[in-house]
Design a protein around this motif. Sequence first.
Motif, mmCIF file in Angstrom:
data_model
loop_
_atom_site.group_PDB
_atom_site.id
_atom_site.type_symbol
_atom_site.label_atom_id
_atom_site.label_comp_id
_atom_site.label_asym_id
_atom_site.label_seq_id
_atom_site.Cartn_x
_atom_site.Cartn_y
_atom_site.Cartn_z
ATOM 1 N N THR A 91 1.051 -1.182 0.008
ATOM 2 C CA THR A 91 -0.072 -0.036 0.074
ATOM 3 C C THR A 91 0.997 1.452 0.041
ATOM 4 O O THR A 91 1.877 1.287 0.733
ATOM 5 C CB THR A 91 -0.929 0.139 1.371
ATOM 6 N N VAL A 92 0.637 2.263 -0.812
ATOM 7 C CA VAL A 92 1.096 3.353 -0.807
ATOM 8 C C VAL A 92 0.212 4.534 -0.395
ATOM 9 O O VAL A 92 -0.756 4.696 -1.086
ATOM 10 C CB VAL A 92 1.728 3.556 -2.209
ATOM 11 N N VAL A 93 0.720 5.412 0.416
ATOM 12 C CA VAL A 93 -0.172 6.669 0.856
ATOM 13 C C VAL A 93 0.507 7.562 0.394
ATOM 14 O O VAL A 93 1.694 8.039 0.933
ATOM 15 C CB VAL A 93 -0.267 6.411 2.607
ATOM 16 N N LEU A 94 -0.377 8.284 -0.402
ATOM 17 C CA LEU A 94 0.091 9.716 -0.973
ATOM 18 C C LEU A 94 -0.289 10.720 -0.399
ATOM 19 O O LEU A 94 -1.467 11.101 -0.002
ATOM 20 C CB LEU A 94 -0.425 9.772 -2.602
ATOM 21 N N VAL A 95 0.503 11.575 0.076
ATOM 22 C CA VAL A 95 0.359 13.125 0.827
ATOM 23 C C VAL A 95 1.048 13.940 0.229
ATOM 24 O O VAL A 95 2.103 13.751 -0.501
ATOM 25 C CB VAL A 95 0.581 12.666 2.303
ATOM 26 N N GLU A 96 0.503 15.211 0.473
ATOM 27 C CA GLU A 96 1.295 16.437 -0.255
ATOM 28 C C GLU A 96 2.720 16.688 0.197
ATOM 29 O O GLU A 96 3.523 16.882 -0.656
ATOM 30 C CB GLU A 96 0.428 17.854 0.245
ATOM 31 N N GLY A 97 3.135 16.637 1.311
ATOM 32 C CA GLY A 97 4.388 17.137 1.789
ATOM 33 C C GLY A 97 4.826 16.185 3.196
ATOM 34 O O GLY A 97 4.138 15.440 3.500
ATOM 35 N N ASP A 98 5.698 16.593 3.599
ATOM 36 C CA ASP A 98 6.648 15.979 4.583
ATOM 37 C C ASP A 98 5.795 16.142 6.124
ATOM 38 O O ASP A 98 5.865 15.247 6.777
ATOM 39 C CB ASP A 98 8.076 16.387 4.694
ATOM 40 N N SER A 99 5.210 17.245 6.295
ATOM 41 C CA SER A 99 4.357 17.500 7.411
ATOM 42 C C SER A 99 3.348 16.375 7.669
ATOM 43 O O SER A 99 3.181 15.927 8.718
ATOM 44 C CB SER A 99 3.933 18.910 7.652
ATOM 45 N N ASP A 100 2.526 16.082 6.319
ATOM 46 C CA ASP A 100 1.718 15.354 6.453
ATOM 47 C C ASP A 100 1.956 13.973 6.626
ATOM 48 O O ASP A 100 1.451 13.240 7.668
ATOM 49 C CB ASP A 100 0.858 15.156 5.061
ATOM 50 N N TYR B 26 2.260 10.339 -9.423
ATOM 51 C CA TYR B 26 2.369 9.100 -8.344
ATOM 52 C C TYR B 26 1.417 8.145 -8.431
ATOM 53 O O TYR B 26 1.334 6.790 -8.168
ATOM 54 C CB TYR B 26 2.384 9.688 -6.911
ATOM 55 N N VAL B 27 -0.079 8.454 -8.930
ATOM 56 C CA VAL B 27 -0.973 7.628 -9.211
ATOM 57 C C VAL B 27 -0.547 6.740 -10.340
ATOM 58 O O VAL B 27 -0.766 5.594 -10.363
ATOM 59 C CB VAL B 27 -2.268 8.144 -9.492
ATOM 60 N N GLY B 28 -0.123 7.352 -11.159
ATOM 61 C CA GLY B 28 0.614 6.591 -12.579
ATOM 62 C C GLY B 28 1.793 5.677 -12.289
ATOM 63 O O GLY B 28 1.811 4.555 -12.544
ATOM 64 N N ARG B 29 2.379 6.033 -11.287
ATOM 65 C CA ARG B 29 3.615 5.435 -10.814
ATOM 66 C C ARG B 29 3.258 3.957 -10.079
ATOM 67 O O ARG B 29 3.754 2.942 -10.009
ATOM 68 C CB ARG B 29 4.525 6.094 -9.993
ATOM 69 N N PHE B 30 2.315 4.313 -8.996
ATOM 70 C CA PHE B 30 1.963 3.236 -8.182
ATOM 71 C C PHE B 30 0.726 2.528 -8.314
ATOM 72 O O PHE B 30 0.364 1.574 -7.744
ATOM 73 C CB PHE B 30 2.158 3.669 -6.701
ATOM 74 N N GLY B 31 -0.148 3.289 -9.118
ATOM 75 C CA GLY B 31 -1.623 2.792 -9.195
ATOM 76 C C GLY B 31 -1.940 1.735 -10.070
ATOM 77 O O GLY B 31 -0.851 0.962 -10.469
ATOM 78 N N PRO B 32 -2.945 1.493 -10.874
ATOM 79 C CA PRO B 32 -3.413 0.323 -11.762
ATOM 80 C C PRO B 32 -2.414 0.341 -12.960
ATOM 81 O O PRO B 32 -2.265 -0.882 -13.498
ATOM 82 C CB PRO B 32 -4.679 0.767 -12.033
ATOM 83 N N HIS B 33 -1.928 1.469 -13.428
ATOM 84 C CA HIS B 33 -1.196 1.323 -14.643
ATOM 85 C C HIS B 33 0.460 1.351 -14.343
ATOM 86 O O HIS B 33 0.939 1.503 -15.254
ATOM 87 C CB HIS B 33 -1.423 2.945 -15.429
#
Length: 186
Positions: A6-15, A49-56
């Motif tokens: 699982t990859v959790v995509l967040v905007e920045g380092d604080s998140d 990032y969705v392209g890199r880690f998601g369905p495609h």
Amino acid sequence: MSDTQTVVLVEGDSDKSAIEALAERHGRNLAAEGISLVAMGGATNIGTYVGRFGPHGRDLRLAGLCDVGEEGDYRRALERAGLGSDLSQSDLEALGFFVCVADLEDELIRALGTDTVERVVDAEGDLSSFRTLQMQPAWRGRTTHDQLRRFMGSGSGRKIRYAGPLVAALDPDRVPRPLEMLLAHL
């Protein structure tokens, strides 16, 4: 990332720091669970990032956290990846993507209350800097909440530095909904 499921995509380092701190408070080791937190360097990078880690890409399970102002970017990227169409906020949540009302700092300040946030700022040795901001003409007369939000967003690395201490100060029953829902989803 070879063991990542699982990859959790967040905007920045604080998140990322806030999620790590909350997971630790709950006794969870996300990396050991096959969960990687990825700070994208801004919400506009979501498509990459969705392209890199998601369905495609690597076809990993995705989740994420974003500010309300970037919800549209997230929605469009997920739709382009084939994860739905005309996605509502409920649809985003079903996919594991949760939206902060304004931003994560706003969520944390509301959950903690301004008095508690000021105590955290004092404990970090920054209360005099915060008081200086409060005295600036542009910030005089504004709510303490707004002043604290501005304070967190000003100063190099302040959001990252405060993410952990603010999460640590949270009452377990007052965790902001987007953070609580994300951690439960994982």
